[in-house]
Motif scaffolding. Structure first.
Motif, mmCIF file in Angstrom:
data_model
loop_
_atom_site.group_PDB
_atom_site.id
_atom_site.type_symbol
_atom_site.label_atom_id
_atom_site.label_comp_id
_atom_site.label_asym_id
_atom_site.label_seq_id
_atom_site.Cartn_x
_atom_site.Cartn_y
_atom_site.Cartn_z
ATOM 1 N N PRO A 77 0.680 -1.345 0.066
ATOM 2 C CA PRO A 77 -0.036 -0.134 -0.031
ATOM 3 C C PRO A 77 0.861 1.166 -0.052
ATOM 4 O O PRO A 77 2.147 1.305 0.607
ATOM 5 C CB PRO A 77 -0.873 -0.139 1.319
ATOM 6 C CG PRO A 77 0.274 -1.061 2.125
ATOM 7 C CD PRO A 77 0.890 -1.770 1.160
ATOM 8 N N ILE B 86 0.798 4.786 2.028
ATOM 9 C CA ILE B 86 0.182 5.272 3.043
ATOM 10 C C ILE B 86 0.502 6.806 3.033
ATOM 11 O O ILE B 86 1.603 7.052 2.714
ATOM 12 C CB ILE B 86 0.577 4.530 4.154
ATOM 13 C CG1 ILE B 86 0.494 3.198 4.118
ATOM 14 C CG2 ILE B 86 -0.050 5.231 5.368
ATOM 15 C CD1 ILE B 86 -0.865 2.578 4.293
ATOM 16 N N ARG C 291 -3.971 6.831 5.969
ATOM 17 C CA ARG C 291 -4.750 6.216 5.131
ATOM 18 C C ARG C 291 -4.087 5.701 3.827
ATOM 19 O O ARG C 291 -2.932 6.320 3.496
ATOM 20 C CB ARG C 291 -5.812 7.030 4.505
ATOM 21 C CG ARG C 291 -6.804 7.651 5.272
ATOM 22 C CD ARG C 291 -7.822 8.553 4.444
ATOM 23 N NE ARG C 291 -8.580 8.131 3.691
ATOM 24 C CZ ARG C 291 -9.990 7.576 3.732
ATOM 25 N NH1 ARG C 291 -10.341 7.995 5.198
ATOM 26 N NH2 ARG C 291 -10.414 7.166 2.956
ATOM 27 N N ILE C 292 -4.623 4.570 3.444
ATOM 28 C CA ILE C 292 -4.211 4.157 2.055
ATOM 29 C C ILE C 292 -4.567 5.043 0.801
ATOM 30 O O ILE C 292 -5.562 5.439 1.090
ATOM 31 C CB ILE C 292 -4.451 2.701 1.838
ATOM 32 C CG1 ILE C 292 -3.802 2.272 0.562
ATOM 33 C CG2 ILE C 292 -6.307 2.757 1.550
ATOM 34 C CD1 ILE C 292 -4.167 0.621 0.527
ATOM 35 N N SER D 221 -4.040 -6.546 2.978
ATOM 36 C CA SER D 221 -4.481 -6.576 4.129
ATOM 37 C C SER D 221 -3.394 -6.660 5.244
ATOM 38 O O SER D 221 -3.580 -5.779 6.203
ATOM 39 C CB SER D 221 -5.588 -7.331 4.512
ATOM 40 O OG SER D 221 -6.548 -7.547 3.270
ATOM 41 N N MET E 246 -1.544 -3.674 5.666
ATOM 42 C CA MET E 246 -2.126 -2.627 6.442
ATOM 43 C C MET E 246 -2.357 -2.988 7.773
ATOM 44 O O MET E 246 -3.025 -2.565 8.357
ATOM 45 C CB MET E 246 -3.605 -2.577 5.787
ATOM 46 C CG MET E 246 -3.518 -1.870 4.283
ATOM 47 S SD MET E 246 -3.062 0.055 4.435
ATOM 48 C CE MET E 246 -4.743 0.479 5.067
#
Ligand code: FAD
Length: 418
Positions: free
Chosen positions: A132, A134, A140-141, A171, A174
């Motif tokens: 991701p 960030i 946040r992504i 996921s 994250m």
């Protein structure tokens, strides 16, 4: 690299049933959608290829032509167990068709991805999402990095959907771990050339015999209609044998006891035995966090009762898309977040109570004595079995249903959603 990053309204990672369904509904609503898939179609996915009436309803909703060649219909479920064979037709309901389908995932997933593209999504195959991106200030992504044609590329969007299946690297990156209090299955399958390829019932084996020795787990035989059947077996982690089972050897031992004319033997196998995990009962949560929504196996959405995951992948994709469309139309960040937090709430409302009962069910049948009792005493009772089929396949009418529907609906409503 940042200068050349492709931007979109939504990035969907993974073009399995969950991702393609999400992308389809997002694109239909006019959003700019990037669907990133590491493989290149047609690609294989280890699966039983079985579609219940619940999944058929989702295919119809997406405008898939299920009358086209290649789809094989089934009338219900044939169960072997306790020394008997029972055929149970799919229930007649207002909310669902009364037939299921089988389609090899090499075809199904490509058909669904094509639907997403036709609706306007941009599908990038051979694009392996790495991590991701960030925004530290917002926590946040805001996009993902990916490997494509040997180069590292960036894609940016205010919302990202993790549809990358059971392994869901996104996921994990994250910080979302899988819950250990949820059932997990492991299953293997193999295709065989067989005269049974056009069977019009899905077949489920509740007992797997190796001579006079009872093996742990459950099996299936699904005719694919293309000259082959998909034959497989699985085991739940509620079973004592979960850790130390050689699944491939078990499949060979089980099929060795079947009638030779079915041809479930080495010489008629069209490929190797392959296996994968089945994440069940919402085993990864929360389903929305910091700009990312989880759909399908990434969110552990396989039905613990029957191992069905394609339908729940598509249902969650549809719901996620509807909510994203509404959220992105809101003018402020706070309003958008409020809309997005509905996603995990509605998912739980729809399936949470049912999955909770499913968890209790798999704990119970993890005990071979209870399973054997239920098989021997339940299967010969037609009314009880019609009820059980509705419960296992999650097929009831919410309104105007029969007594069985009302009991199941009441049970799932009062069970806590977790
Ligand atoms: C042996 C077995 C039998 C099963 N039988 C049935 C059955 O008969 N009926 C049924 O309904 N369900 C069945 N299931 C469950 C079903 O296969 C899954 O629930 C379903 O595939 C979930 O769909 P999905 O889109 O969430 O994930 P997937 O189908 O796993 O799709 C994920 C996609 O993401 C892509 N991807 C992964 N990582 C990345 C990355 N880093 N970058 C880009 N792309 C990525 C993958 O290539 C894949 O295309 C079975 C499962 C197993 C293991």
């Amino acid at each position: 690299m940042t200068d050349s990053a492709r931007e979109a309204d939504v990035i969907v990672v993974g073009a399995g049933p969950a991702g393609s369904t999400t992308a389809y509904y997002l694109a239909q609503a006019g959003l700019d959608v990037l669907l990133l898939e590491k493989a290149t179609f047609p690609r294989d996915k280890i699966c039983g290829d079985g579609l219940t009436p619940r999944a058929v309803r989702q295919l119809i909703a997406m405008g898939i032509d299920i009358d086209a060649p290649g789809w094989i219909r089934n009338k219900g479920l044939r169960i072997y167990g306790g020394g008997v064979k029972v055929e149970l037709p799919w229930p007649e309901l207002a909310s669902f068709p009364d037939f299921g389908l089988v389609r090899a995932r090499t075809d199904l997933d490509e058909i669904l991805a094509e639907r997403a593209v036709t609706a306007g999504a941009e599908l990038l195959q051979g694009t392996n999402v790495q991590a991701p991106i960030i925004d530290e200030r917002l926590d946040r992504i805001v996009g993902v990095t990916a490997k494509r044609d040997g180069a590292e590329v960036e894609y940016r969007a205010p919302l990202v959907v993790a549809a990358d299946g059971n392994s869901t690297r996104l996921s994990l990156a994250m910080g979302l771990r899988k819950r250990e209090d949820r059932p997990m299955g492991v299953a293997v399958r193999r295709y065989y050339t067989t005269p049974r390829h056009d069977d019009d019932f899905l077949e489920s084996w509740l007992e797997l015999w190796d001579g006079d020795r009872l093996l742990p787990g459950y099996g299936w035989v699904f005719g694919v209609g293309n000259g082959t059947s998909n034959v497989g077996l699985g085991l739940l982690n509620t079973s004592g044998s979960f850790q130390n089972t050689d699944y491939r050897a078990m499949l060979r031992r089980w099929t060795a006891g079947m009638p030779p004319e079915w041809q479930f033997t080495e010489e008629f196998a069209t490929g190797p035995i392959r296996g994968a995990a089945l994440p069940m009962g919402f085993n990864r949560q929360p389903h929305y966090t910091r700009g990312m929504l989880l759909v399908g196996d990434a969110g552990g959405m396989i039905n613990p009762f029957n191992g069905e995951g394609i339908d729940y992948a598509m249902e969650s994709g549809h719901l996620a898309a509807d909510i994203i469309v509404q959220a992105l139309a809101r003018p402020t960040a706070a309003q958008r977040e409020r809309a997005l937090y509905q996603y995990p709430r509605i998912l739980k409302e729809e399936h949470g109570g049912y999955f909770t009962i499913g968890r209790l069910f798999v704990q119970m049948i993890g005990n071979p004595r209870i399973m054997s009792f239920l098989t021997r005493h339940g299967l010969p009772h037609p009314t009880l079995m019609r009820f059980t089929l509705k419960l296992l396949a999650n097929l009831t009418d919410p309104r105007d249903g029969d007594a069985a529907d009302r009991v199941i609906n009441a049970m799932t409503k009062v069970a806590p959603a977790a």
